[in-house]
Design a protein around this motif. Structure first.
Motif, PDB file in Angstrom:
ATOM      1  N   HIS A 209       4.771  -3.597  -0.163  1.00  0.00           N
ATOM      2  CA  HIS A 209       4.094  -2.784  -1.160  1.00  0.00           C
ATOM      3  C   HIS A 209       2.773  -3.472  -1.508  1.00  0.00           C
ATOM      4  O   HIS A 209       2.725  -4.695  -1.681  1.00  0.00           O
ATOM      5  N   THR A 210       1.711  -2.711  -1.649  1.00  0.00           N
ATOM      6  CA  THR A 210       0.382  -3.290  -1.832  1.00  0.00           C
ATOM      7  C   THR A 210      -0.147  -3.192  -3.260  1.00  0.00           C
ATOM      8  O   THR A 210      -1.254  -3.648  -3.534  1.00  0.00           O
ATOM      9  N   ASP A 211       0.617  -2.605  -4.186  1.00  0.00           N
ATOM     10  CA  ASP A 211       0.092  -2.415  -5.532  1.00  0.00           C
ATOM     11  C   ASP A 211      -0.222  -3.727  -6.237  1.00  0.00           C
ATOM     12  O   ASP A 211      -1.100  -3.783  -7.104  1.00  0.00           O
TER      13      ASP A 211
ATOM     14  N   LYS B 252      -6.660  -5.965   0.938  1.00  0.00           N
ATOM     15  CA  LYS B 252      -7.114  -5.237  -0.250  1.00  0.00           C
ATOM     16  C   LYS B 252      -8.346  -4.392   0.077  1.00  0.00           C
ATOM     17  O   LYS B 252      -8.446  -3.227  -0.339  1.00  0.00           O
TER      18      LYS B 252
ATOM     19  N   GLN C 288      -2.046   5.330   0.778  1.00  0.00           N
ATOM     20  CA  GLN C 288      -1.155   4.919  -0.296  1.00  0.00           C
ATOM     21  C   GLN C 288       0.210   4.526   0.244  1.00  0.00           C
ATOM     22  O   GLN C 288       0.610   4.935   1.321  1.00  0.00           O
TER      23      GLN C 288
END
Length: 229
Positions: A171-173, A88, A96
Motif C-alpha cells: 500500500h502506498t498511502d 512517490k 491508486q
C-alpha cells in the motif's frame, strides 16, 4: 482497489559497483544471458499482466529508448530520489491502490516472483508483502540477510535472516506522510514494522543479485542450472 494492476521497476541507480561496464550505458542495460537486465524485469511484469512504470536517472535517454512503448518511463531530474522518493514521484502514473515494485538488477530462476506475491497478498491486513529468499538460494549476494518471518509471515529485522529480493507489493498511502523528496522505502517499512503490518513470503526458486561484473557470470550459470520461467 486492492488488486494491484501496475508495477514500479526501479532502474535509476548509477551502478557504481559495475565499474567500467556502466561508463557507456546504465546498469539496467547490462546484458545477462543475452538480454538486458531491464528486459528480464519487464518480462516478469508483463507475464503477470501488469502495466509497468520504469524510473530512470543515469543515462535516462538510453533507458527510455530501450523501453520504447513497453512501459512508461519517469525521469528523475535533477537528483536521484531513492526507492521511496522514486515510488512517490511515480504514483500519478501507477494509479491508486497497492502496487508491485521490482528491482531491475536481479535475475530469477523459478516461478514469476510477482505471481508468488499475488498468491499470498492480503490487502486487508498487510501494509506490504516482501518476497524473501534464503541465503543458500542466492547467487552473487555477499551481504547479510534482512528479515525473519514469524507466525503468519509477519516480519522482524534480522541480519541473519532471509534476503529481500527487491520484489514486493505494498500500500502506498504512507508515502504521503514522508516529507523528504528523496528517501528509502526503509522508512515506510519501519512504520509498518511498528504497526505489525509488514509481511514476507519465501521465494521457492533461485535469485541472483547482479551488482558487480562477477555477478553477471554467476547469474548466467544459475540460469543454465535451473529452469528460468
Amino acid at each position: 482497489m486492492d488488486e494491484p494492476t501496475s508495477a514500479m521497476v526501479f532502474a535509476a541507480g548509477f551502478g557504481t559497483r559495475m565499474g567500467a561496464l556502466t561508463k557507456d550505458r546504465p546498469k539496467p542495460l547490462i546484458e545477462v544471458a543475452g538480454r538486458a537486465l531491464l528486459d528480464h524485469a519487464l518480462e516478469q511484469t508483463h507475464a503477470a499482466g501488469l502495466r509497468a512504470v520504469v524510473n530512470a536517472h543515469y543515462k535516462a535517454e538510453m533507458v527510455a529508448d530501450h523501453v520504447g512503448d513497453r512501459a512508461e518511463v519517469v525521469v528523475e531530474q535533477p537528483d536521484i530520489l531513492d526507492t521511496g522518493g522514486g515510488l512517490k514521484a511515480a504514483l500519478p502514473r501507477l494509479g491508486q491502490g497497492p502496487v508491485f515494485t521490482l528491482n531491475s538488477d536481479a535475475v530469477w530462476a523459478g516461478p514469476n516472483p510477482l505471481e508468488c506475491l499475488r498468491a499470498v497478498w492480503r490487502p486487508e491486513r498487510m501494509g506490504a508483502l516482501l518476497l524473501l529468499v534464503p541465503l543458500e538460494r542466492t547467487v552473487g549476494y555477499t551481504r547479510a540477510g534482512n528479515f525473519a518471518a514469524g507466525a503468519g509471515g509477519r516480519l522482524t529485522r534480522d541480519a541473519g535472516g532471509m534476503v529481500y529480493t527487491g520484489a514486493q507489493v505494498l500500500h502506498t498511502d504512507g508515502l504521503a506522510r514522508v516529507d523528504s523528496e528523496s528517501f528509502s522505502l526503509n522508512i515506510l517499512w519501519d512504520q509498518m514494522l511498528a504497526e505489525g503490518v509488514l509481511f514476507g513470503v519465501e521465494y521457492p526458486g533461485y535469485w541472483a543479485d547482479v551488482g558487480t561484473p562477477e555477478g553477471i557470470g554467476l547469474a548466467e550459470n544459475m540460469l543454465e542450472r535451473h529452469t528460468n520461467v
